[in-house]
Motif scaffolding. Structure first.
Motif, PDB file in Angstrom:
ATOM      1  N   TYR A 163      13.165   6.393  17.271  1.00  0.00           N
ATOM      2  CA  TYR A 163      13.638   5.026  17.114  1.00  0.00           C
ATOM      3  C   TYR A 163      15.129   4.962  17.393  1.00  0.00           C
ATOM      4  O   TYR A 163      15.806   5.984  17.468  1.00  0.00           O
ATOM      5  N   ARG A 164      15.625   3.742  17.579  1.00  0.00           N
ATOM      6  CA  ARG A 164      17.045   3.553  17.885  1.00  0.00           C
ATOM      7  C   ARG A 164      17.917   4.190  16.807  1.00  0.00           C
ATOM      8  O   ARG A 164      17.602   4.107  15.621  1.00  0.00           O
ATOM      9  N   ASP A 165      19.006   4.805  17.224  1.00  0.00           N
ATOM     10  CA  ASP A 165      19.951   5.399  16.280  1.00  0.00           C
ATOM     11  C   ASP A 165      20.421   4.340  15.295  1.00  0.00           C
ATOM     12  O   ASP A 165      20.744   3.225  15.686  1.00  0.00           O
ATOM     13  N   TYR A 166      20.459   4.709  14.035  1.00  0.00           N
ATOM     14  CA  TYR A 166      20.940   3.859  12.941  1.00  0.00           C
ATOM     15  C   TYR A 166      20.085   2.616  12.699  1.00  0.00           C
ATOM     16  O   TYR A 166      20.516   1.690  12.039  1.00  0.00           O
ATOM     17  N   ALA A 167      18.874   2.587  13.219  1.00  0.00           N
ATOM     18  CA  ALA A 167      17.966   1.468  12.954  1.00  0.00           C
ATOM     19  C   ALA A 167      17.309   1.678  11.589  1.00  0.00           C
ATOM     20  O   ALA A 167      17.198   2.795  11.092  1.00  0.00           O
ATOM     21  N   GLY A 168      16.893   0.609  10.989  1.00  0.00           N
ATOM     22  CA  GLY A 168      16.131   0.686   9.754  1.00  0.00           C
ATOM     23  C   GLY A 168      16.965   0.899   8.508  1.00  0.00           C
ATOM     24  O   GLY A 168      18.197   0.907   8.545  1.00  0.00           O
ATOM     25  N   SER A 169      16.254   1.050   7.411  1.00  0.00           N
ATOM     26  CA  SER A 169      16.874   1.249   6.096  1.00  0.00           C
ATOM     27  C   SER A 169      16.409   2.567   5.510  1.00  0.00           C
ATOM     28  O   SER A 169      15.210   2.841   5.475  1.00  0.00           O
ATOM     29  N   ASP A 170      17.373   3.378   5.057  1.00  0.00           N
ATOM     30  CA  ASP A 170      17.052   4.660   4.432  1.00  0.00           C
ATOM     31  C   ASP A 170      16.511   4.417   3.030  1.00  0.00           C
ATOM     32  O   ASP A 170      17.054   3.610   2.278  1.00  0.00           O
ATOM     33  N   ILE A 171      15.440   5.150   2.685  1.00  0.00           N
ATOM     34  CA  ILE A 171      14.790   4.995   1.387  1.00  0.00           C
ATOM     35  C   ILE A 171      14.463   6.383   0.848  1.00  0.00           C
ATOM     36  O   ILE A 171      14.029   7.257   1.603  1.00  0.00           O
ATOM     37  N   LYS A 172      14.654   6.575  -0.442  1.00  0.00           N
ATOM     38  CA  LYS A 172      14.226   7.813  -1.111  1.00  0.00           C
ATOM     39  C   LYS A 172      13.022   7.470  -1.970  1.00  0.00           C
ATOM     40  O   LYS A 172      13.093   6.576  -2.809  1.00  0.00           O
ATOM     41  N   ILE A 173      11.924   8.170  -1.748  1.00  0.00           N
ATOM     42  CA  ILE A 173      10.716   7.987  -2.545  1.00  0.00           C
ATOM     43  C   ILE A 173      10.277   9.364  -3.021  1.00  0.00           C
ATOM     44  O   ILE A 173      10.013  10.240  -2.202  1.00  0.00           O
ATOM     45  N   GLY A 174      10.229   9.540  -4.336  1.00  0.00           N
ATOM     46  CA  GLY A 174       9.821  10.830  -4.884  1.00  0.00           C
ATOM     47  C   GLY A 174      10.721  11.968  -4.454  1.00  0.00           C
ATOM     48  O   GLY A 174      10.258  13.087  -4.258  1.00  0.00           O
ATOM     49  N   GLY A 175      12.015  11.690  -4.236  1.00  0.00           N
ATOM     50  CA  GLY A 175      12.964  12.726  -3.845  1.00  0.00           C
ATOM     51  C   GLY A 175      12.946  13.064  -2.368  1.00  0.00           C
ATOM     52  O   GLY A 175      13.707  13.916  -1.913  1.00  0.00           O
ATOM     53  N   GLU A 176      12.080  12.408  -1.581  1.00  0.00           N
ATOM     54  CA  GLU A 176      11.999  12.681  -0.146  1.00  0.00           C
ATOM     55  C   GLU A 176      12.635  11.533   0.629  1.00  0.00           C
ATOM     56  O   GLU A 176      12.655  10.396   0.176  1.00  0.00           O
TER      57      GLU A 176
END
Length: 193
Positions: A163-176
């Motif tokens: 995917y495009r660089d820096y696209a989307g939102s980073d999310i942590k789920i269960g430490g991953e």
């Protein structure tokens, strides 16, 4: 949509109390109220809201407008700003997460610590590189067309996406580490590792 914002963390896991400015603004909460949807600008079709009242949602860090309602923190956001929704349980897990509409939840591929030519990167350099490849773990139902029909997602669970660089939102789920992107940010797809 009116979201009752989840409470902030007042102390670290070690018990250190955090000052007000050091607290991270929560980006999740419970849907308290929502309108019927939004009107498509070209066709005047009503695109209904797909997230029911009572759902828990995760939204972007800079989305919406904060406000006080009945003395509590709330956020006024568009349904398009919701990344993931889940029912019931307090904590977000992979099993209960549902991406909204044309969003894809990807498990982030670990950044390489060796270049393609074999040069080893220092630990700090490898962590600074943001990867833009992930494996599809969850899919939304698809993008809405101007007539309100759902256009199916062109990817499947288990496939890999660039995917495009820096696209989307980073999310942590269960430490991953995961990233939630819109499908139009995907550049390529393939199966296998």
């Amino acid at each position: 949509m009116l979201i009752k914002v989840a409470s902030t963390v007042d102390a670290t896991s070690g018990g250190v109390l955090l000052p007000e400015k050091a607290k991270e603004k929560p980006t999740e909460g419970i849907v308290v109220a929502c309108g019927p949807g939004r009107i498509h600008p070209d066709t005047a079709f009503l695109m209904k809201t797909v997230i029911p009242v009572g759902s828990r949602v995760l939204y972007g860090k800079f989305d919406g407008t904060p406000l006080k309602y009945c003395g509590e923190d709330h956020q006024l956001i568009r349904d398009d700003d919701v990344l993931l929704a889940w029912q019931g349980e307090e904590t977000l897990t992979i099993d209960n997460a549902t991406p909204i509409r044309d969003r894809v939840l990807l498990k982030v591929t670990k950044a390489e610590d060796v270049t393609t030519t074999g040069i080893a990167l220092a630990p700090g350099v490898a962590q600074q590189q943001k990867t833009s490849i992930g494996q599809v773990v969850k899919l939304g139902e698809g993008r809405l067309s101007s007539t309100g029909e759902v256009v199916p997602m062109p990817v499947e669970i288990g496939q890999f996406l660039k995917y495009r660089d820096y696209a989307g939102s980073d999310i942590k789920i269960g430490g991953e580490d995961f990233v939630c992107i819109r499908i139009d940010a995907a550049l390529a797809k393939w199966s296998g590792a």
